[in-house]
Design a protein around this motif. Structure first.
Motif, short mmCIF file in Angstrom:
data_model
loop_
_atom_site.label_atom_id
_atom_site.label_comp_id
_atom_site.label_asym_id
_atom_site.label_seq_id
_atom_site.Cartn_x
_atom_site.Cartn_y
_atom_site.Cartn_z
N GLU A 165 0.84 -1.20 0.00
CA GLU A 165 0.00 0.00 0.00
C GLU A 165 0.88 1.25 0.00
N ARG A 166 0.56 2.17 -0.86
CA ARG A 166 1.33 3.41 -0.93
C ARG A 166 1.18 4.23 0.35
N LEU A 167 2.25 4.97 0.68
CA LEU A 167 2.28 5.75 1.91
C LEU A 167 2.41 7.24 1.60
N ARG A 168 1.68 8.05 2.38
CA ARG A 168 1.87 9.50 2.38
C ARG A 168 2.29 9.90 3.79
N PHE A 169 3.29 10.75 3.89
CA PHE A 169 3.75 11.20 5.20
C PHE A 169 4.52 12.50 5.05
N GLY A 170 4.65 13.20 6.17
CA GLY A 170 5.51 14.37 6.21
C GLY A 170 6.90 13.95 6.65
N TYR A 171 7.93 14.57 6.05
CA TYR A 171 9.30 14.19 6.39
C TYR A 171 10.12 15.44 6.65
N GLN A 179 9.25 20.65 6.95
CA GLN A 179 8.65 19.37 6.61
C GLN A 179 8.18 19.36 5.16
N GLN A 180 8.42 18.24 4.49
CA GLN A 180 8.00 18.07 3.11
C GLN A 180 7.06 16.88 3.01
N ALA A 181 6.08 16.98 2.12
CA ALA A 181 5.14 15.88 1.89
C ALA A 181 5.80 14.86 0.97
N ARG A 182 5.72 13.59 1.35
CA ARG A 182 6.31 12.52 0.54
C ARG A 182 5.24 11.48 0.22
N HIS A 183 5.34 10.93 -0.98
CA HIS A 183 4.40 9.91 -1.45
C HIS A 183 5.24 8.78 -2.01
N ILE A 200 12.58 6.65 10.28
CA ILE A 200 11.21 6.56 10.79
C ILE A 200 10.91 7.66 11.79
N ASP A 201 11.88 8.02 12.65
CA ASP A 201 11.61 9.03 13.68
C ASP A 201 11.45 10.43 13.11
N ARG A 202 11.73 10.63 11.82
CA ARG A 202 11.54 11.93 11.18
C ARG A 202 10.27 11.98 10.35
N MET A 203 9.48 10.91 10.39
CA MET A 203 8.26 10.84 9.59
C MET A 203 7.05 11.22 10.43
N THR A 204 6.11 11.93 9.82
CA THR A 204 4.82 12.23 10.43
C THR A 204 3.75 11.56 9.59
N ALA A 205 3.10 10.56 10.17
CA ALA A 205 2.19 9.72 9.40
C ALA A 205 0.94 10.49 8.96
N TRP A 217 15.58 3.28 12.89
CA TRP A 217 14.89 2.47 11.89
C TRP A 217 14.77 3.29 10.62
N TYR A 218 14.94 2.63 9.47
CA TYR A 218 14.91 3.30 8.18
C TYR A 218 13.91 2.61 7.25
N LEU A 219 13.31 3.41 6.40
CA LEU A 219 12.41 2.90 5.35
C LEU A 219 13.08 3.07 4.00
N PHE A 220 13.17 1.98 3.26
CA PHE A 220 13.65 2.00 1.88
C PHE A 220 12.42 1.99 0.99
#
Length: 333
Positions: free
Chosen positions: A152-158, A165-169, A199-204, A182-185
Protein backbone atom coordinates in the motif's frame (compact mmCIF):
# COMPACT_ATOMS: atom_id res chain seq x y z
CA UNK A 1 -8.79 -32.87 37.78
CA UNK A 2 -5.11 -32.14 38.41
CA UNK A 3 -4.13 -34.85 35.93
CA UNK A 4 -6.33 -33.31 33.25
CA UNK A 5 -4.94 -29.79 33.89
CA UNK A 6 -1.37 -31.04 33.72
CA UNK A 7 -2.12 -32.86 30.46
CA UNK A 8 -3.64 -29.69 28.96
CA UNK A 9 -0.50 -27.73 29.81
CA UNK A 10 1.68 -30.43 28.27
CA UNK A 11 -0.52 -30.49 25.18
CA UNK A 12 -0.23 -26.71 24.84
CA UNK A 13 3.53 -26.94 25.21
CA UNK A 14 3.69 -29.55 22.43
CA UNK A 15 1.58 -27.43 20.10
CA UNK A 16 4.03 -24.54 20.60
CA UNK A 17 7.00 -26.70 19.63
CA UNK A 18 6.19 -27.28 15.96
CA UNK A 19 3.65 -26.44 13.31
CA UNK A 20 1.65 -29.69 12.86
CA UNK A 21 0.80 -32.69 15.05
CA UNK A 22 -1.39 -35.66 14.17
CA UNK A 23 -3.80 -37.07 16.76
CA UNK A 24 -1.70 -40.24 16.91
CA UNK A 25 1.51 -38.29 17.58
CA UNK A 26 -0.09 -36.26 20.34
CA UNK A 27 -1.71 -39.34 21.84
CA UNK A 28 1.64 -41.15 21.95
CA UNK A 29 3.36 -38.21 23.63
CA UNK A 30 0.59 -37.75 26.19
CA UNK A 31 -0.20 -41.43 26.74
CA UNK A 32 -3.89 -41.05 25.89
CA UNK A 33 -6.26 -42.02 23.09
CA UNK A 34 -7.00 -39.95 19.97
CA UNK A 35 -10.48 -39.35 21.37
CA UNK A 36 -9.00 -37.81 24.53
CA UNK A 37 -6.73 -35.66 22.39
CA UNK A 38 -9.76 -34.31 20.50
CA UNK A 39 -11.49 -33.56 23.79
CA UNK A 40 -8.44 -31.74 25.15
CA UNK A 41 -8.13 -29.72 21.95
CA UNK A 42 -11.73 -28.61 22.46
CA UNK A 43 -10.95 -27.51 26.03
CA UNK A 44 -7.97 -25.45 24.88
CA UNK A 45 -10.15 -23.81 22.24
CA UNK A 46 -12.70 -22.91 24.91
CA UNK A 47 -9.88 -21.17 26.83
CA UNK A 48 -9.12 -18.96 23.83
CA UNK A 49 -6.32 -20.88 22.11
CA UNK A 50 -6.87 -20.83 18.32
CA UNK A 51 -6.10 -24.38 17.16
CA UNK A 52 -6.63 -25.29 13.53
CA UNK A 53 -7.49 -28.84 12.49
CA UNK A 54 -6.91 -30.42 9.09
CA UNK A 55 -8.92 -33.57 8.29
CA UNK A 56 -7.61 -36.67 6.56
CA UNK A 57 -4.75 -39.10 6.96
CA UNK A 58 -2.14 -36.35 6.58
CA UNK A 59 -4.13 -33.92 8.69
CA UNK A 60 -3.45 -32.76 12.19
CA UNK A 61 -3.54 -29.88 14.64
CA UNK A 62 -1.62 -26.64 14.72
CA UNK A 63 -1.61 -23.59 16.97
CA UNK A 64 -2.69 -20.62 14.88
CA UNK A 65 -2.80 -16.86 15.34
CA UNK A 66 -5.99 -15.60 16.92
CA UNK A 67 -7.67 -12.29 17.65
CA UNK A 68 -6.31 -12.07 21.20
CA UNK A 69 -3.00 -13.01 22.82
CA UNK A 70 -3.43 -16.22 24.84
CA UNK A 71 -0.99 -17.23 27.60
CA UNK A 72 2.28 -18.74 26.39
CA UNK A 73 4.36 -21.52 27.87
CA UNK A 74 8.11 -20.87 27.96
CA UNK A 75 10.89 -23.21 28.98
CA UNK A 76 13.60 -22.00 31.40
CA UNK A 77 16.02 -20.64 28.79
CA UNK A 78 13.23 -18.93 26.84
CA UNK A 79 11.87 -17.26 30.00
CA UNK A 80 15.32 -15.96 30.95
CA UNK A 81 15.95 -14.70 27.40
CA UNK A 82 12.61 -12.82 27.32
CA UNK A 83 13.21 -11.28 30.76
CA UNK A 84 16.71 -10.11 29.88
CA UNK A 85 15.48 -8.75 26.55
CA UNK A 86 12.65 -6.79 28.16
CA UNK A 87 15.05 -5.33 30.69
CA UNK A 88 17.44 -4.26 27.94
CA UNK A 89 14.62 -2.61 25.97
CA UNK A 90 13.63 -0.59 29.04
CA UNK A 91 17.24 0.39 29.78
CA UNK A 92 17.98 1.46 26.22
CA UNK A 93 15.04 3.89 26.15
CA UNK A 94 13.41 2.84 22.92
CA UNK A 95 10.24 4.72 23.86
CA UNK A 96 8.41 1.61 25.13
CA UNK A 97 9.97 1.49 28.61
CA UNK A 98 6.66 1.42 30.49
CA UNK A 99 5.24 -1.42 28.37
CA UNK A 100 8.46 -3.40 28.69
CA UNK A 101 8.59 -2.98 32.46
CA UNK A 102 4.95 -4.00 32.83
CA UNK A 103 5.51 -7.16 30.81
CA UNK A 104 8.71 -7.86 32.76
CA UNK A 105 6.90 -7.49 36.09
CA UNK A 106 4.24 -9.99 34.99
CA UNK A 107 6.86 -12.47 33.86
CA UNK A 108 8.97 -12.21 37.01
CA UNK A 109 5.89 -12.63 39.20
CA UNK A 110 5.39 -16.19 37.96
CA UNK A 111 9.08 -17.08 37.53
CA UNK A 112 10.51 -19.80 39.77
CA UNK A 113 13.14 -18.54 42.20
CA UNK A 114 16.02 -20.25 40.38
CA UNK A 115 15.13 -18.45 37.13
CA UNK A 116 14.83 -15.10 38.90
CA UNK A 117 18.31 -15.64 40.30
CA UNK A 118 19.64 -16.26 36.78
CA UNK A 119 18.06 -13.04 35.50
CA UNK A 120 19.37 -11.06 38.49
CA UNK A 121 22.86 -12.48 37.97
CA UNK A 122 22.87 -11.29 34.35
CA UNK A 123 21.72 -7.82 35.38
CA UNK A 124 24.26 -7.51 38.18
CA UNK A 125 27.16 -8.45 35.92
CA UNK A 126 26.13 -6.36 32.90
CA UNK A 127 26.71 -2.65 32.29
CA UNK A 128 24.97 -0.50 29.70
CA UNK A 129 26.64 2.55 28.20
CA UNK A 130 24.15 5.44 28.36
CA UNK A 131 23.24 7.16 25.14
CA UNK A 132 20.84 9.61 23.58
CA UNK A 133 18.63 7.23 21.69
CA UNK A 134 15.43 8.84 20.39
CA UNK A 135 12.08 7.32 21.39
CA UNK A 136 10.80 4.64 19.07
CA UNK A 137 7.26 5.26 17.83
CA UNK A 138 5.88 1.73 17.73
CA UNK A 139 2.65 2.86 16.05
CA UNK A 140 4.55 4.56 13.20
CA UNK A 141 6.78 1.54 12.76
CA UNK A 142 3.74 -0.73 12.72
CA UNK A 143 1.94 1.44 10.16
CA UNK A 144 4.93 1.35 7.81
CA UNK A 145 5.35 -2.41 8.22
CA UNK A 146 1.65 -2.95 7.49
CA UNK A 147 1.89 -0.84 4.32
CA UNK A 148 4.91 -2.83 3.14
CA UNK A 149 3.18 -6.16 3.73
CA UNK A 150 -0.04 -4.98 2.06
CA UNK A 151 1.76 -3.27 -0.87
CA UNK A 152 0.00 0.00 0.00
CA UNK A 153 1.33 3.41 -0.93
CA UNK A 154 2.28 5.75 1.91
CA UNK A 155 1.87 9.50 2.38
CA UNK A 156 3.75 11.20 5.20
CA UNK A 157 5.51 14.37 6.21
CA UNK A 158 9.30 14.19 6.39
CA UNK A 159 11.60 16.61 8.20
CA UNK A 160 15.34 16.66 7.63
CA UNK A 161 17.66 18.46 10.08
CA UNK A 162 17.59 22.19 9.44
CA UNK A 163 14.74 22.05 6.93
CA UNK A 164 10.97 22.35 6.89
CA UNK A 165 8.65 19.37 6.61
CA UNK A 166 8.00 18.07 3.11
CA UNK A 167 5.14 15.88 1.89
CA UNK A 168 6.31 12.52 0.54
CA UNK A 169 4.40 9.91 -1.45
CA UNK A 170 6.14 6.55 -1.72
CA UNK A 171 5.84 2.87 -2.40
CA UNK A 172 7.41 1.32 0.72
CA UNK A 173 9.76 -1.59 0.06
CA UNK A 174 11.52 -2.62 3.29
CA UNK A 175 12.31 -1.62 6.87
CA UNK A 176 15.87 -1.75 8.16
CA UNK A 177 17.23 -1.39 11.68
CA UNK A 178 20.75 -0.01 12.10
CA UNK A 179 22.06 1.08 15.48
CA UNK A 180 19.43 3.11 17.35
CA UNK A 181 17.44 4.04 14.24
CA UNK A 182 14.89 2.47 11.89
CA UNK A 183 14.91 3.30 8.18
CA UNK A 184 12.41 2.90 5.35
CA UNK A 185 13.65 2.00 1.88
CA UNK A 186 11.02 3.16 -0.62
CA UNK A 187 10.37 4.24 -4.19
CA UNK A 188 9.62 7.99 -4.17
CA UNK A 189 6.78 8.55 -6.63
CA UNK A 190 7.42 12.30 -7.01
CA UNK A 191 11.19 11.98 -7.53
CA UNK A 192 11.00 8.66 -9.42
CA UNK A 193 13.94 7.23 -7.53
CA UNK A 194 14.79 5.13 -4.49
CA UNK A 195 14.96 7.05 -1.22
CA UNK A 196 15.81 6.25 2.40
CA UNK A 197 13.78 7.74 5.27
CA UNK A 198 14.38 7.68 9.01
CA UNK A 199 11.21 6.56 10.79
CA UNK A 200 11.61 9.03 13.68
CA UNK A 201 11.54 11.93 11.18
CA UNK A 202 8.26 10.84 9.59
CA UNK A 203 4.82 12.23 10.43
CA UNK A 204 2.19 9.72 9.40
CA UNK A 205 -0.79 10.68 7.22
CA UNK A 206 -4.02 8.64 6.92
CA UNK A 207 -3.69 5.39 4.92
CA UNK A 208 -4.04 5.88 1.18
CA UNK A 209 -5.62 2.52 0.39
CA UNK A 210 -3.85 2.61 -2.99
CA UNK A 211 -2.09 -0.63 -3.87
CA UNK A 212 1.06 -1.09 -5.95
CA UNK A 213 3.01 -3.96 -7.45
CA UNK A 214 6.19 -4.45 -5.42
CA UNK A 215 9.51 -4.39 -7.24
CA UNK A 216 11.68 -7.47 -6.83
CA UNK A 217 14.96 -6.48 -5.17
CA UNK A 218 17.34 -8.77 -3.30
CA UNK A 219 17.56 -8.07 0.42
CA UNK A 220 21.36 -7.80 0.23
CA UNK A 221 21.05 -5.09 -2.42
CA UNK A 222 18.56 -3.15 -0.28
CA UNK A 223 20.80 -3.29 2.78
CA UNK A 224 23.85 -2.20 0.79
CA UNK A 225 21.98 0.70 -0.83
CA UNK A 226 20.55 1.95 2.48
CA UNK A 227 23.86 1.74 4.34
CA UNK A 228 25.68 3.57 1.55
CA UNK A 229 23.07 6.35 1.45
CA UNK A 230 23.16 6.75 5.23
CA UNK A 231 26.96 6.89 5.31
CA UNK A 232 27.35 9.23 2.35
CA UNK A 233 24.65 11.60 3.62
CA UNK A 234 26.62 12.05 6.82
CA UNK A 235 30.04 12.65 5.20
CA UNK A 236 31.39 16.15 5.70
CA UNK A 237 34.72 15.44 4.01
CA UNK A 238 35.25 13.26 0.95
CA UNK A 239 38.36 11.76 -0.61
CA UNK A 240 39.46 9.53 -3.47
CA UNK A 241 42.29 7.07 -2.87
CA UNK A 242 44.56 4.83 -4.87
CA UNK A 243 45.08 1.73 -2.74
CA UNK A 244 47.88 -0.69 -3.59
CA UNK A 245 45.93 -3.85 -2.81
CA UNK A 246 43.34 -5.98 -4.63
CA UNK A 247 39.78 -4.65 -4.53
CA UNK A 248 38.52 -7.80 -2.80
CA UNK A 249 41.12 -7.41 -0.05
CA UNK A 250 40.20 -3.76 0.54
CA UNK A 251 36.46 -4.54 0.60
CA UNK A 252 37.01 -7.28 3.18
CA UNK A 253 39.02 -4.95 5.46
CA UNK A 254 36.87 -1.82 5.16
CA UNK A 255 33.64 -3.84 5.81
CA UNK A 256 31.37 -0.83 5.11
CA UNK A 257 29.72 -0.60 1.65
CA UNK A 258 31.76 2.03 -0.23
CA UNK A 259 32.66 2.45 -3.90
CA UNK A 260 35.72 0.38 -4.76
CA UNK A 261 36.84 0.34 -8.42
CA UNK A 262 39.38 -2.33 -9.42
CA UNK A 263 42.21 -0.97 -11.60
CA UNK A 264 44.24 -4.14 -11.97
CA UNK A 265 44.96 -7.26 -9.94
CA UNK A 266 47.00 -5.31 -7.39
CA UNK A 267 45.45 -1.82 -7.12
CA UNK A 268 42.02 -0.22 -6.80
CA UNK A 269 40.42 3.20 -6.53
CA UNK A 270 38.31 3.98 -3.42
CA UNK A 271 35.83 6.82 -2.82
CA UNK A 272 35.40 7.36 0.90
CA UNK A 273 34.54 10.08 3.40
CA UNK A 274 34.12 11.02 7.04
CA UNK A 275 33.16 13.82 9.41
CA UNK A 276 36.63 13.52 10.99
CA UNK A 277 39.61 13.34 8.56
CA UNK A 278 42.04 12.52 11.38
CA UNK A 279 39.97 9.54 12.49
CA UNK A 280 39.63 8.42 8.85
CA UNK A 281 43.41 8.65 8.31
CA UNK A 282 44.07 6.56 11.41
CA UNK A 283 41.47 4.01 10.33
CA UNK A 284 42.96 3.72 6.84
CA UNK A 285 46.39 2.88 8.26
CA UNK A 286 44.86 -0.40 9.39
CA UNK A 287 44.63 -1.51 5.76
CA UNK A 288 48.29 -2.39 6.05
CA UNK A 289 49.15 -1.28 2.51
CA UNK A 290 50.35 1.82 0.62
CA UNK A 291 47.74 4.52 -0.05
CA UNK A 292 47.84 7.55 -2.35
CA UNK A 293 45.37 10.41 -1.87
CA UNK A 294 44.18 11.39 -5.34
CA UNK A 295 41.58 13.93 -4.13
CA UNK A 296 40.93 15.25 -0.63
CA UNK A 297 43.12 18.00 0.86
CA UNK A 298 41.65 17.46 4.33
CA UNK A 299 42.70 13.81 4.33
CA UNK A 300 46.20 14.70 3.07
CA UNK A 301 46.58 17.16 5.95
CA UNK A 302 45.30 14.54 8.39
CA UNK A 303 47.88 11.99 7.16
CA UNK A 304 50.62 14.62 7.59
CA UNK A 305 49.54 15.31 11.19
CA UNK A 306 49.33 11.62 11.90
CA UNK A 307 52.77 10.98 10.42
CA UNK A 308 54.31 13.68 12.62
CA UNK A 309 52.77 12.16 15.73
CA UNK A 310 53.98 8.67 14.82
CA UNK A 311 57.51 9.92 14.16
CA UNK A 312 57.66 11.82 17.45
CA UNK A 313 56.35 8.76 19.29
CA UNK A 314 58.96 6.51 17.61
CA UNK A 315 61.83 8.95 18.24
CA UNK A 316 60.85 9.66 21.83
CA UNK A 317 61.31 13.39 21.31
CA UNK A 318 59.40 16.44 20.13
CA UNK A 319 62.32 17.62 18.00
CA UNK A 320 60.68 16.34 14.83
CA UNK A 321 58.62 19.13 13.23
CA UNK A 322 55.01 18.81 12.17
CA UNK A 323 54.80 17.86 8.50
CA UNK A 324 52.79 19.83 5.98
CA UNK A 325 50.87 18.09 3.18
CA UNK A 326 53.34 17.09 0.47
CA UNK A 327 56.40 17.59 2.67
CA UNK A 328 58.92 14.74 2.87
CA UNK A 329 61.01 14.16 6.00
CA UNK A 330 64.27 12.22 5.82
CA UNK A 331 65.59 10.58 9.01
CA UNK A 332 69.14 9.25 9.16
CA UNK A 333 69.46 6.30 11.56
Amino acid sequence: MWETSARLLELLSLLQLKRDWTSAELGDRLGVSARTVRADIGKLRSLGYPIDARPGVAGGYRLAAGTTMPPLLLDDDEAVAVAVGLGAVAAWRFGIEETSLTALAKLEQVMPSHLRRRVEAIRETTSIVPGTIPPLDISALGAVATAIRGHERLRFGYTKPGSTQQARHVEPQRLLSWGPFWYLFAWDLDREDWRVFRIDRMTAHPPTGARFRARVIAEEAVVRHVVRRIIEAGWKYRARLLVHAPAATVAAKLVIPIDIEPIDAHTCRVDIGSDDPDALALWLTQLGTDIEVIEGDELRAAFARLTSRFLRAAAGTDAIPTLQPGQVLTINP
